[in-house]
Scaffold this motif. Structure first.
Motif, PDB file in Angstrom:
ATOM      1  N   ARG A  45      41.817   9.601  48.566  1.00  0.00           N
ATOM      2  CA  ARG A  45      40.582   8.914  49.088  1.00  0.00           C
ATOM      3  C   ARG A  45      39.614   8.285  48.017  1.00  0.00           C
ATOM      4  O   ARG A  45      38.996   7.241  48.197  1.00  0.00           O
ATOM      5  CB  ARG A  45      39.677  10.099  49.986  1.00  0.00           C
ATOM      6  N   ILE A  46      39.469   9.076  46.895  1.00  0.00           N
ATOM      7  CA  ILE A  46      38.741   8.784  45.658  1.00  0.00           C
ATOM      8  C   ILE A  46      39.439   8.026  44.747  1.00  0.00           C
ATOM      9  O   ILE A  46      38.620   7.259  43.873  1.00  0.00           O
ATOM     10  CB  ILE A  46      37.915   9.912  45.114  1.00  0.00           C
ATOM     11  N   LYS A  47      40.608   7.828  44.768  1.00  0.00           N
ATOM     12  CA  LYS A  47      41.263   6.974  43.907  1.00  0.00           C
ATOM     13  C   LYS A  47      40.778   5.424  43.567  1.00  0.00           C
ATOM     14  O   LYS A  47      40.588   4.886  42.461  1.00  0.00           O
ATOM     15  CB  LYS A  47      42.839   7.000  44.128  1.00  0.00           C
ATOM     16  N   PRO A  48      40.676   4.743  44.723  1.00  0.00           N
ATOM     17  CA  PRO A  48      40.279   3.511  44.580  1.00  0.00           C
ATOM     18  C   PRO A  48      38.644   3.327  43.799  1.00  0.00           C
ATOM     19  O   PRO A  48      38.595   2.600  42.735  1.00  0.00           O
ATOM     20  CB  PRO A  48      39.865   2.838  45.900  1.00  0.00           C
ATOM     21  N   TYR A  49      37.907   4.231  43.907  1.00  0.00           N
ATOM     22  CA  TYR A  49      36.629   4.029  43.199  1.00  0.00           C
ATOM     23  C   TYR A  49      36.795   4.855  41.732  1.00  0.00           C
ATOM     24  O   TYR A  49      36.163   4.372  40.984  1.00  0.00           O
ATOM     25  CB  TYR A  49      35.625   5.401  43.977  1.00  0.00           C
ATOM     26  N   VAL A  50      37.616   5.605  41.668  1.00  0.00           N
ATOM     27  CA  VAL A  50      38.130   6.123  40.193  1.00  0.00           C
ATOM     28  C   VAL A  50      38.571   4.747  39.419  1.00  0.00           C
ATOM     29  O   VAL A  50      37.930   4.396  38.354  1.00  0.00           O
ATOM     30  CB  VAL A  50      39.094   7.056  40.188  1.00  0.00           C
ATOM     31  N   TYR A  51      39.426   4.139  40.188  1.00  0.00           N
ATOM     32  CA  TYR A  51      39.819   2.808  39.359  1.00  0.00           C
ATOM     33  C   TYR A  51      38.796   1.868  39.228  1.00  0.00           C
ATOM     34  O   TYR A  51      38.875   1.248  38.178  1.00  0.00           O
ATOM     35  CB  TYR A  51      41.062   2.283  40.353  1.00  0.00           C
ATOM     36  N   LEU A  52      38.097   1.779  40.289  1.00  0.00           N
ATOM     37  CA  LEU A  52      36.756   0.880  40.096  1.00  0.00           C
ATOM     38  C   LEU A  52      35.847   1.043  38.842  1.00  0.00           C
ATOM     39  O   LEU A  52      35.504   0.445  38.168  1.00  0.00           O
ATOM     40  CB  LEU A  52      36.132   0.537  41.236  1.00  0.00           C
ATOM     41  N   ALA A  53      35.654   2.378  38.723  1.00  0.00           N
ATOM     42  CA  ALA A  53      34.704   2.939  37.652  1.00  0.00           C
ATOM     43  C   ALA A  53      35.387   2.671  36.243  1.00  0.00           C
ATOM     44  O   ALA A  53      34.729   2.405  35.209  1.00  0.00           O
ATOM     45  CB  ALA A  53      34.429   4.380  38.071  1.00  0.00           C
TER      46      ALA A  53
END
Length: 157
Positions: free
Chosen positions: A52-60
């Motif tokens: 669930r949080i992987k896209p946000y981690v990649y974006l950060a």
């Protein structure tokens, strides 16, 4: 009479091929019985927290990389702006302070010709009228055995 009528009269309309009675009524049921069992539709898996949080981690991480790149550009531009072009010896001193620069400049390759040494000597003689200016710009004290160079430079002027 036409040819078709003669053929029909001679052979008739029966081709010898016929469909058994009730064949098409039971066809779909018989076909489904002969097919292998249809696999059950896969059920969606529940997503883990990481998924669930992987896209946000990649974006950060992407934004952090952009920030680091911009920071390096800023640092490089500050170093470039500190070099003053109106006083070239100061920029030479700044360049010489970096590790390895002095060794790079002082290593003379075998293919270095005497004309390039002569060009360097002529550039220095045009830039500096006397040895005191050179010593002041580079904070360098001339060795006593080369003191005669100062006399030669002042006698030219």
């Amino acid at each position: 009479m036409r040819k078709e009528d003669k053929l029909l009269e001679r052979y008739g309309r029966q081709t010898g091929m016929s469909v058994p009675e009730g064949y098409f009524e039971a066809f779909s049921k018989q076909m489904m019985d002969k097919l292998p069992p249809y696999p059950e539709a896969p059920r969606p898996q529940s997503l883990s927290t990481w998924h669930r949080i992987k896209p946000y981690v990649y974006l950060a991480a992407m934004f952090a990389g952009i920030w680091c790149m911009m920071k390096m550009f800023h640092v490089a531009s500050q170093n470039a702006s500190s070099v003053q072009l109106d006083n070239p010896p100061e920029s030479v001193v700044l360049a010489m302070q970096h590790a390895g620069t002095y060794e790079y400049i002082t290593e003379w390759d075998d293919d270095m010709s005497a004309s390039s040494e002569m060009e360097i000597t002529s550039d220095l003689s045009i830039t500096y009228d006397n040895i005191e200016e050179f010593e002041a710009d580079f904070d360098y004290q001339l060795k006593p055995e080369y003191a005669s160079l100062d006399v030669a430079a002042t006698s030219r002027s």
